[in-house]
Design an enzyme around this catalytic site. Structure first.
Site, PDB file in Angstrom:
ATOM      1  N   PRO A   9       0.797  -1.222   0.000  1.00  0.00           N
ATOM      2  CG  PRO A   9      -0.132  -1.079   2.140  1.00  0.00           C
ATOM      3  CD  PRO A   9       0.583  -2.019   1.217  1.00  0.00           C
ATOM      4  CG  ASN A  10      -0.300   4.420   1.218  1.00  0.00           C
ATOM      5  OD1 ASN A  10      -1.250   4.931   0.637  1.00  0.00           O
ATOM      6  ND2 ASN A  10      -0.387   3.976   2.461  1.00  0.00           N
ATOM      7  NE  ARG A  17       3.609   7.278   1.539  1.00  0.00           N
ATOM      8  CZ  ARG A  17       3.962   6.149   2.149  1.00  0.00           C
ATOM      9  NH1 ARG A  17       4.350   5.109   1.452  1.00  0.00           N
ATOM     10  NH2 ARG A  17       3.904   6.047   3.448  1.00  0.00           N
ATOM     11  CE1 TYR A  22       8.747   5.130   2.983  1.00  0.00           C
ATOM     12  CE2 TYR A  22       7.301   7.034   3.151  1.00  0.00           C
ATOM     13  CZ  TYR A  22       7.716   5.803   3.606  1.00  0.00           C
ATOM     14  OH  TYR A  22       7.111   5.243   4.687  1.00  0.00           O
ATOM     15  CG  ASN A  73       8.221  -2.011   0.283  1.00  0.00           C
ATOM     16  OD1 ASN A  73       7.649  -2.105   1.366  1.00  0.00           O
ATOM     17  ND2 ASN A  73       8.899  -0.942  -0.070  1.00  0.00           N
ATOM     18  CB  ALA A  76       1.369   0.134   6.209  1.00  0.00           C
ATOM     19  CD  GLU A  97      10.259  -7.411   5.430  1.00  0.00           C
ATOM     20  OE1 GLU A  97       9.834  -6.405   6.021  1.00  0.00           O
ATOM     21  OE2 GLU A  97      10.470  -8.494   6.006  1.00  0.00           O
ATOM     22  CG  HIS A  99      10.977  -2.269   4.314  1.00  0.00           C
ATOM     23  ND1 HIS A  99       9.613  -2.136   4.215  1.00  0.00           N
ATOM     24  CD2 HIS A  99      11.213  -3.477   4.867  1.00  0.00           C
ATOM     25  CE1 HIS A  99       9.045  -3.227   4.703  1.00  0.00           C
ATOM     26  NE2 HIS A  99       9.992  -4.056   5.098  1.00  0.00           N
ATOM     27  NE  ARG A 106       9.857   5.694   8.826  1.00  0.00           N
ATOM     28  CZ  ARG A 106       8.871   5.614   7.959  1.00  0.00           C
ATOM     29  NH1 ARG A 106       8.903   4.734   6.978  1.00  0.00           N
ATOM     30  NH2 ARG A 106       7.826   6.415   8.060  1.00  0.00           N
TER      31      ARG A 106
END
Length: 161
Positions: A9-10, A17, A22, A73, A76, A97, A99, A106
């Site tokens: 998502p996103n 964003r 990012y 990825n 969230a 995985e 990111h 974070r």
């Protein structure tokens, strides 16, 4: 060898964003770089992005028999999705995985990945370059699997003689 790249998502909003986290690169640009790497290394690559958990689970399941490895990825869903974790475990394909940000630096709720334990490894914190590193890692994993299968095949043929 085919790699399926699954984006959560996103990630379709990259370049728009939170550029301070990012960066300015759009998802399509990241995919173009991955496509170029795949082409240079004789790999097939396919991309999928969804904001919906169930669609991500469906795509992971569709990889069984269609892909040799997954780069994901989960965004969230990294921190919340037992369903994605279970789907990765069920298909038992090598999975990396990835990111863009360093999730371990974070907010506390972002520091725990439910997905990582069922993956070959996790790459985070190198910006869009994280995807290139994931491609290198997946290529290495797939080459090792291929070499192991070839060796087993040779041993089996030698045993039959």
């Amino acid at each position: 060898m085919k790699i399926m790249v699954i984006q959560g998502p996103n990630l379709n909003m990259l370049g728009v964003r939170e550029q301070n986290i990012y960066g300015p690169m759009k998802l399509e640009q990241i995919h173009e770089q991955m496509r170029a790497f795949a082409q240079q290394n004789g790999l097939e690559i396919e991309f999928f992005q969804s904001n919906l958990e169930g669609e991500l689970v469906d795509k992971i399941q569709e990889c069984l028999g269609d892909a040799d490895g997954i780069i994901i990825n989960p965004a969230a869903y990294t921190h919340t999705s037992i369903a994605i974790r279970d789907a990765i475990a069920a298909v038992a394909l090598p999975t990396v995985e990835v990111h863009i940000s360093n999730i371990h630096a974070r907010e506390e709720f972002r520091q725990k990945s439910l997905i990582a334990p069922v993956c070959a490894g996790q790459i985070s914190g190198f910006g869009p370059f994280s995807y290139h590193l994931a491609m290198v890692a997946m290529t290495q994993i797939l080459n090792e699997i291929k070499a192991m299968r070839e060796m087993q095949q040779q041993q089996q043929q030698a045993g039959e003689q």
